[in-house]
Enzyme design. Structure first.
Site, PDB file in Angstrom:
ATOM      1  N   ALA A  14       0.812  -1.215   0.000  1.00  0.00           N
ATOM      2  CA  ALA A  14       0.000   0.000   0.000  1.00  0.00           C
ATOM      3  C   ALA A  14       0.846   1.266   0.000  1.00  0.00           C
ATOM      4  O   ALA A  14       0.314   2.362  -0.138  1.00  0.00           O
ATOM      5  CB  ALA A  14      -0.935   0.004   1.212  1.00  0.00           C
ATOM      6  N   SER A  15       2.162   1.112   0.126  1.00  0.00           N
ATOM      7  CA  SER A  15       3.059   2.253   0.287  1.00  0.00           C
ATOM      8  C   SER A  15       3.494   2.816  -1.054  1.00  0.00           C
ATOM      9  O   SER A  15       4.070   2.115  -1.886  1.00  0.00           O
ATOM     10  CB  SER A  15       4.289   1.824   1.100  1.00  0.00           C
ATOM     11  OG  SER A  15       5.356   2.737   0.952  1.00  0.00           O
ATOM     12  N   THR A  16       3.265   4.102  -1.246  1.00  0.00           N
ATOM     13  CA  THR A  16       3.617   4.752  -2.508  1.00  0.00           C
ATOM     14  C   THR A  16       5.131   4.796  -2.726  1.00  0.00           C
ATOM     15  O   THR A  16       5.618   4.548  -3.830  1.00  0.00           O
ATOM     16  CB  THR A  16       3.056   6.175  -2.553  1.00  0.00           C
ATOM     17  OG1 THR A  16       3.420   6.864  -1.339  1.00  0.00           O
ATOM     18  CG2 THR A  16       1.543   6.167  -2.666  1.00  0.00           C
TER      19      THR A  16
END
EC number: 5.99.1.4
Length: 208
Positions: A14-16
């Site tokens: 989920a981490s950009t």
């Protein structure tokens, strides 16, 4: 032949900024002669331990607006496709992460990780549903349904929980995080090159 240095890459789907690191780390590590160890984990429990109920980019709107602009700039600089923001952020990454935990030592892990991130941030697709993850695996000529089944078995679930505890015990607070064999921690996509240099013994790389 002696084993080369190893670098652990702790990432959350989920981490950009994990996306930016994941799309280039394998090639950079190979060029540097560094063995890459893929360490998928979930940031939710880590954030909860800090008292956060969501991503800090949601909790602090100004920070979130800047992040998406910065992500677009960095993607362009790195030659990645234009960023397409998913409808839901952060996405539920459990299904994708379980598959990554199950396949962390498999030769396809890098290709799989990049495929998930590409679907999420270059095409704005959902990665939350097991069916979506299965389709991505099928597209890599892997057996999606079989891997989804295997990743939902108790050994994988237990392993993921253990990884979460390990992350907290080793002082991780965000993603991406890079850990060298001597325990040096580098946080953030912009520290990837320093982490690789440190792993290769260039101790001044992290002291500039």
């Amino acid at each position: 032949m002696p084993r080369g240095p190893t670098l652990e890459f702790w990432f959350e789907f989920a981490s950009t900024y994990s996306y930016l690191a994941a799309m280039r780390i394998e090639a950079l590590a190979e060029a540097a002669g560094v063995t890459l160890r893929w360490r998928p984990f979930l940031l939710g429990p880590v954030f909860a331990a800090q008292g956060w109920t969501s991503s800090p980019f949601n909790l602090y709107p100004a920070k979130g607006r800047h992040m998406w602009r910065d992500l677009a700039r960095e993607a362009a600089r790195l030659g990645l496709p234009p960023v397409v923001r998913p409808e839901s952020f952060p996405q539920n990454s459990l299904a994708a992460t379980r598959v990554a935990v199950h396949g962390a030592e498999e030769p396809w892990i890098g290709t799989y990780v990049r495929a998930v991130y590409d679907a999420e941030f270059a095409r704005g697709q959902s990665i939350a549903e097991p069916a979506a993850v299965s389709n991505l695996l099928n597209g890599l000529d892997l057996d999606g349904p079989a891997l989804i089944r295997a990743s939902t078995q108790e050994p994988v679930k237990s392993r993921l929980r253990s990884i979460g505890e390990e992350a907290k015990s080793r002082g991780l607070f965000g993603a991406p995080t890079f850990l060298t064999e001597d325990g040096e921690l580098f946080w953030g996509n912009d520290r990837l090159e320093q982490a690789l240099a440190w792993a290769m013994g260039e101790r001044s790389a992290g002291m500039r």
